[in-house]
Every structure is written in C-alpha cells, then in structure tokens.
Design an enzyme around this catalytic site. Structure first.
Site, mmCIF file in Angstrom:
data_model
loop_
_atom_site.group_PDB
_atom_site.id
_atom_site.type_symbol
_atom_site.label_atom_id
_atom_site.label_comp_id
_atom_site.label_asym_id
_atom_site.label_seq_id
_atom_site.Cartn_x
_atom_site.Cartn_y
_atom_site.Cartn_z
ATOM 1 N N TYR A 256 0.830 -1.211 0.000
ATOM 2 C CA TYR A 256 0.000 0.000 0.000
ATOM 3 C C TYR A 256 0.864 1.260 0.000
ATOM 4 O O TYR A 256 0.519 2.270 -0.612
ATOM 5 C CB TYR A 256 -0.999 -0.021 1.160
ATOM 6 C CG TYR A 256 -2.220 -0.851 0.816
ATOM 7 C CD1 TYR A 256 -2.263 -2.220 1.097
ATOM 8 C CD2 TYR A 256 -3.294 -0.294 0.126
ATOM 9 C CE1 TYR A 256 -3.350 -2.996 0.718
ATOM 10 C CE2 TYR A 256 -4.390 -1.066 -0.249
ATOM 11 C CZ TYR A 256 -4.408 -2.414 0.051
ATOM 12 O OH TYR A 256 -5.487 -3.180 -0.333
ATOM 13 N N ASN B 153 -12.862 3.719 -6.453
ATOM 14 C CA ASN B 153 -11.426 3.974 -6.365
ATOM 15 C C ASN B 153 -11.048 4.480 -4.983
ATOM 16 O O ASN B 153 -11.847 5.141 -4.320
ATOM 17 C CB ASN B 153 -10.996 4.998 -7.427
ATOM 18 C CG ASN B 153 -11.288 4.514 -8.830
ATOM 19 O OD1 ASN B 153 -11.464 3.311 -9.055
ATOM 20 N ND2 ASN B 153 -11.388 5.439 -9.776
ATOM 21 N N ASP C 259 -8.043 6.127 -4.703
ATOM 22 C CA ASP C 259 -7.137 7.266 -4.892
ATOM 23 C C ASP C 259 -7.918 8.549 -4.620
ATOM 24 O O ASP C 259 -9.141 8.520 -4.479
ATOM 25 C CB ASP C 259 -6.532 7.261 -6.316
ATOM 26 C CG ASP C 259 -7.584 7.417 -7.423
ATOM 27 O OD1 ASP C 259 -7.596 6.599 -8.365
ATOM 28 O OD2 ASP C 259 -8.392 8.358 -7.345
ATOM 29 N N HIS D 202 -15.075 2.278 -1.356
ATOM 30 C CA HIS D 202 -14.039 1.339 -0.905
ATOM 31 C C HIS D 202 -12.980 2.015 -0.049
ATOM 32 O O HIS D 202 -11.895 1.464 0.128
ATOM 33 C CB HIS D 202 -13.386 0.651 -2.122
ATOM 34 C CG HIS D 202 -14.347 -0.242 -2.846
ATOM 35 N ND1 HIS D 202 -14.123 -0.684 -4.134
ATOM 36 C CD2 HIS D 202 -15.548 -0.762 -2.488
ATOM 37 C CE1 HIS D 202 -15.130 -1.454 -4.514
ATOM 38 N NE2 HIS D 202 -16.019 -1.508 -3.534
ATOM 39 N N CYS E 243 -0.595 1.803 16.428
ATOM 40 C CA CYS E 243 -1.650 2.752 16.821
ATOM 41 C C CYS E 243 -1.198 3.469 18.094
ATOM 42 O O CYS E 243 -0.826 2.810 19.085
ATOM 43 C CB CYS E 243 -2.951 1.992 17.068
ATOM 44 S SG CYS E 243 -4.236 3.010 17.845
ATOM 45 N N CYS F 57 -3.608 2.305 21.132
ATOM 46 C CA CYS F 57 -3.720 0.946 21.723
ATOM 47 C C CYS F 57 -2.550 0.043 21.362
ATOM 48 O O CYS F 57 -2.452 -1.090 21.849
ATOM 49 C CB CYS F 57 -5.029 0.276 21.278
ATOM 50 S SG CYS F 57 -4.986 -0.315 19.562
ATOM 51 N N SER G 33 -15.081 -2.702 -14.541
ATOM 52 C CA SER G 33 -15.410 -3.992 -15.167
ATOM 53 C C SER G 33 -16.763 -4.498 -14.677
ATOM 54 O O SER G 33 -17.346 -5.429 -15.221
ATOM 55 C CB SER G 33 -14.327 -5.025 -14.824
ATOM 56 O OG SER G 33 -14.285 -5.198 -13.398
ATOM 57 N N ASN H 232 -16.136 2.983 -21.617
ATOM 58 C CA ASN H 232 -15.149 1.937 -21.346
ATOM 59 C C ASN H 232 -14.678 1.406 -22.699
ATOM 60 O O ASN H 232 -15.518 1.017 -23.518
ATOM 61 C CB ASN H 232 -15.807 0.801 -20.555
ATOM 62 C CG ASN H 232 -14.778 -0.162 -19.969
ATOM 63 O OD1 ASN H 232 -13.708 -0.373 -20.539
ATOM 64 N ND2 ASN H 232 -15.093 -0.721 -18.814
ATOM 65 N N ALA I 212 -11.790 7.087 -21.091
ATOM 66 C CA ALA I 212 -12.541 8.155 -20.422
ATOM 67 C C ALA I 212 -11.926 9.529 -20.664
ATOM 68 O O ALA I 212 -12.641 10.523 -20.832
ATOM 69 C CB ALA I 212 -12.591 7.859 -18.933
HETATM 70 N N1 APR Z 1 -11.013 4.691 -19.688
HETATM 71 C C1 APR Z 1 -12.122 4.004 -19.296
HETATM 72 N N2 APR Z 1 -12.097 2.716 -18.886
HETATM 73 C C2 APR Z 1 -10.901 2.095 -18.879
HETATM 74 C C3 APR Z 1 -9.694 2.727 -19.272
HETATM 75 C C4 APR Z 1 -9.789 4.090 -19.684
HETATM 76 N N3 APR Z 1 -8.706 4.774 -20.076
HETATM 77 N N4 APR Z 1 -8.666 1.835 -19.150
HETATM 78 C C5 APR Z 1 -9.217 0.683 -18.688
HETATM 79 N N5 APR Z 1 -10.554 0.837 -18.527
HETATM 80 C C6 APR Z 1 -11.529 -0.125 -18.038
HETATM 81 C C7 APR Z 1 -11.187 -1.578 -18.289
HETATM 82 O O1 APR Z 1 -11.655 -1.974 -19.567
HETATM 83 C C8 APR Z 1 -11.974 -2.266 -17.157
HETATM 84 O O2 APR Z 1 -13.284 -2.593 -17.585
HETATM 85 O O3 APR Z 1 -11.577 0.014 -16.632
HETATM 86 C C9 APR Z 1 -12.066 -1.200 -16.070
HETATM 87 C C10 APR Z 1 -11.245 -1.512 -14.843
HETATM 88 O O4 APR Z 1 -11.809 -2.656 -14.257
HETATM 89 P P1 APR Z 1 -11.126 -3.251 -12.942
HETATM 90 O O5 APR Z 1 -9.648 -3.313 -13.144
HETATM 91 O O6 APR Z 1 -11.883 -4.481 -12.574
HETATM 92 O O7 APR Z 1 -11.365 -2.110 -11.834
HETATM 93 P P2 APR Z 1 -12.706 -1.833 -11.048
HETATM 94 O O8 APR Z 1 -13.907 -2.177 -11.871
HETATM 95 O O9 APR Z 1 -12.611 -0.459 -10.521
HETATM 96 O O10 APR Z 1 -12.590 -2.891 -9.832
HETATM 97 C C11 APR Z 1 -13.565 -2.806 -8.822
HETATM 98 O O11 APR Z 1 -12.306 -4.435 -7.537
HETATM 99 O O12 APR Z 1 -10.293 -5.216 -6.735
HETATM 100 C C12 APR Z 1 -11.430 -4.495 -6.415
HETATM 101 O O13 APR Z 1 -11.544 -2.854 -4.757
HETATM 102 C C13 APR Z 1 -11.071 -3.081 -6.048
HETATM 103 O O14 APR Z 1 -12.370 -1.069 -6.443
HETATM 104 C C14 APR Z 1 -11.834 -2.231 -7.062
HETATM 105 C C15 APR Z 1 -12.947 -3.164 -7.506
#
Ligand code: APR
Length: 259
Positions: free
Chosen positions: A70, A105, A107, A122, A156, A159, A198, A222, A240
């Site tokens: 992290y 996200n 971030d 999250h 911490c 504690c 995704s 996407n 995006a």
């Molecule tokens: N613009 C838009 N979409 C994009 C781009 C871009 N430039 N680049 C990649 N992607 C898409 C990919 O096609 C994919 O469908 O972003 C998506 C990212 O999917 P994941 O990697 O599964 O991320 P996410 O959906 O945020 O995951 C959800 O899973 O592991 C956990 O806690 C974690 O918050 C996360 C959660």
C-alpha cells in the site's frame, strides 16, 4: 451510430438530467498512470494475488508485505495527477442540478480534480486507521506523526495495534452509510454514467442495475465491454480521458452555460 453521434446523444441525456449519478472504477484513473485491477496486461491482479494483499487475513499473516504494497501504491497516487476525465467530471457539477460521484477507487484524484459530492465506497488509500478500531470504526491515525516502524506498519498511538490503510478489503463491509446513500441515489437517478469499471465486484456493480430497473438511463464509457454493457443504453467504447471532455463540452453548449 458514430462515436460523435453517441457523444452528442450522451450529452443530451446528461444535460437534461435532474439527478445524475456517476459510478467510476479504476479505468477513470488509468490515464493518470495508475494501473487498474483486471486489465489483462498490466492490471494489479495480473501481477499480485488479491488474497495475499487485500484481505484482513493477508495483513495479519504478513503485515509488512501488505503495508509495503500500500505504501508503494500511495507513492504512485501522490505522483499521479487528475486526468481530463476527472477534470471533466468535476466541471459537470457546475452545469447540472445534481452530480454525485460514486467511486470504487481509493485514490484521491476526484477530490484533487475538484469534485465535491463524492461517495468513496471502498475507502481512501491516503488515510490510515487502527487495525483494532480501538476507538470505533474507523479510528483514523496520522502516520506522518508516528515514529517510523523499522519494518512494516506503525503502531496505533492509542492501543498499540498495527495501523492499516483505510480501504475496504475483500470480505469486509463497505463504510457505514456509503452504500445505503449510493443505492438510494441509484434508485432516484434519471441518468447513471458508468466510467471505467469492469462491473466485477459487488455490491458496487449492482448500482447500475438499480438505476436501470428503476427506469433510469445507463451510459457507459469503457474501451472494453464490461458486466454493465448489456444494460447500457449508450456505450462509448473509448478511454474516459478522450470521451468525457467532449461530452462535458457538449453539455455546456446545450445548457447554454458560459465557456
Ligand atoms: N477509460 C475508461 N475505462 C478504462 C480505461 C480508460 N482509459 N482503461 C481501462 N478501462 C476499463 C477496463 O476496460 C476495465 O473494464 O476500466 C475497467 C477496470 O476494471 P477493474 O480493473 O476491474 O477495476 P474496477 O472495476 O474499478 O474494480 C472494482 O475491484 O479489486 C477491487 O476494490 C477493487 O475497487 C476495485 C474493484
């Protein structure tokens, strides 16, 4: 329909919306240089095992490994900057009656881009908390003020338990209230814009279906089809950072707002 026509139609629906919800995932931060989780080539889960790095059990088993991972991700977030997608979404707030960013996200790029109404489902990677939640959940800890632990996470100050990132790990509950508010907003949304996810992880991925079943329109941005695409009334198959500035510019023109 051409991409230009799709952008125009998306802008018309968004410009007419009274209650817009934007669900974002790791893809919205991809053009800021941060890796996603499931992109085949460079996704985090293609290189690391989530069960070794993103569960409470993993942290107990090897706190130094998880904390170090992290710290590595936090350093990458500090080096990253909001990209045109984050900035366009922040600009939307001034153009419409309601824009709520519901993000998966951890971030802080939506915040740094200027978005104000954000539900972080999250958690937040830049925040740390007591692993034992000794003063309630979350017991936030300012790690910058703690002595550097020789190896692994600091302790911490209240504690002595280990400190962990304030993010939701697999198997953990989402922050109290966040999911409830997001679900309520999804139910009431007339448009949900889904950007860069995704749709693989519940309960966040259920939110577009809540809007869809309630009669709202789902628009997806996407470059790759996702679990959400089937219910998207419009799918902009582009990154995006390319699509959102054009969509927001068209919304601004339709709303007759100053440049
Ligand atoms: N613009 C838009 N979409 C994009 C781009 C871009 N430039 N680049 C990649 N992607 C898409 C990919 O096609 C994919 O469908 O972003 C998506 C990212 O999917 P994941 O990697 O599964 O991320 P996410 O959906 O945020 O995951 C959800 O899973 O592991 C956990 O806690 C974690 O918050 C996360 C959660």
């Amino acid at each position: 329909m051409t991409l230009t026509e799709k952008i125009r139609l998306a802008a018309e629906w968004i410009a007419a919306s009274q209650r817009l919800v934007v669900l974002t995932g790791a893809g919205v931060s991809r053009e800021s240089g941060l890796p996603t989780f499931r992109d085949a080539l460079d996704g985090l889960w293609a290189r690391y095992s989530p069960l070794q790095l993103a569960t409470p059990e993993a942290f107990v088993a090897d706190p130094a490994l998880v904390w170090g991972w992290y710290e590595h991700r936090r350093a990458a977030v500090r080096r990253a900057a909001p990209n045109p997608a984050h900035i366009a979404l922040a600009e939307l707030e001034a153009l419409l009656p309601q824009v709520v960013i519901v993000t998966q996200n951890v971030d802080d790029l939506h915040q740094r881009a200027g978005s104000r109404d954000i539900i972080a489902l999250h958690g937040a990677i830049m925040r740390s908390k007591c692993f034992a939640a000794c003063r309630g959940e979350p017991t936030l800890v300012e790690v910058e003020e703690l002595p550097d632990a020789a190896e692994g996470p600091p302790r911490c100050p209240f504690c002595g338990s280990r400190v962990r990132p304030d993010v939701v790990w697999f198997g953990e509950n989402l922050p109290a209230g966040a999911l409830q508010r997001a679900a309520q907003l999804a139910e009431e949304a007339d448009v949900m814009l889904v950007v860069g996810t995704s749709g693989a992880v519940q309960p966040a991925a259920s939110l577009p279906f809540v809007t869809y079943r309630a009669g709202g329109q789902v628009i997806e941005i996407n470059p790759v089809a996702s679990e959400i695409t089937a219910i998207a009334a419009l799918w902009l198959e582009v990154p995006a950072g390319e699509a959102l500035p054009s969509v927001v510019e068209a919304v601004r023109a339709l709303r007759g707002e100053g440049a």
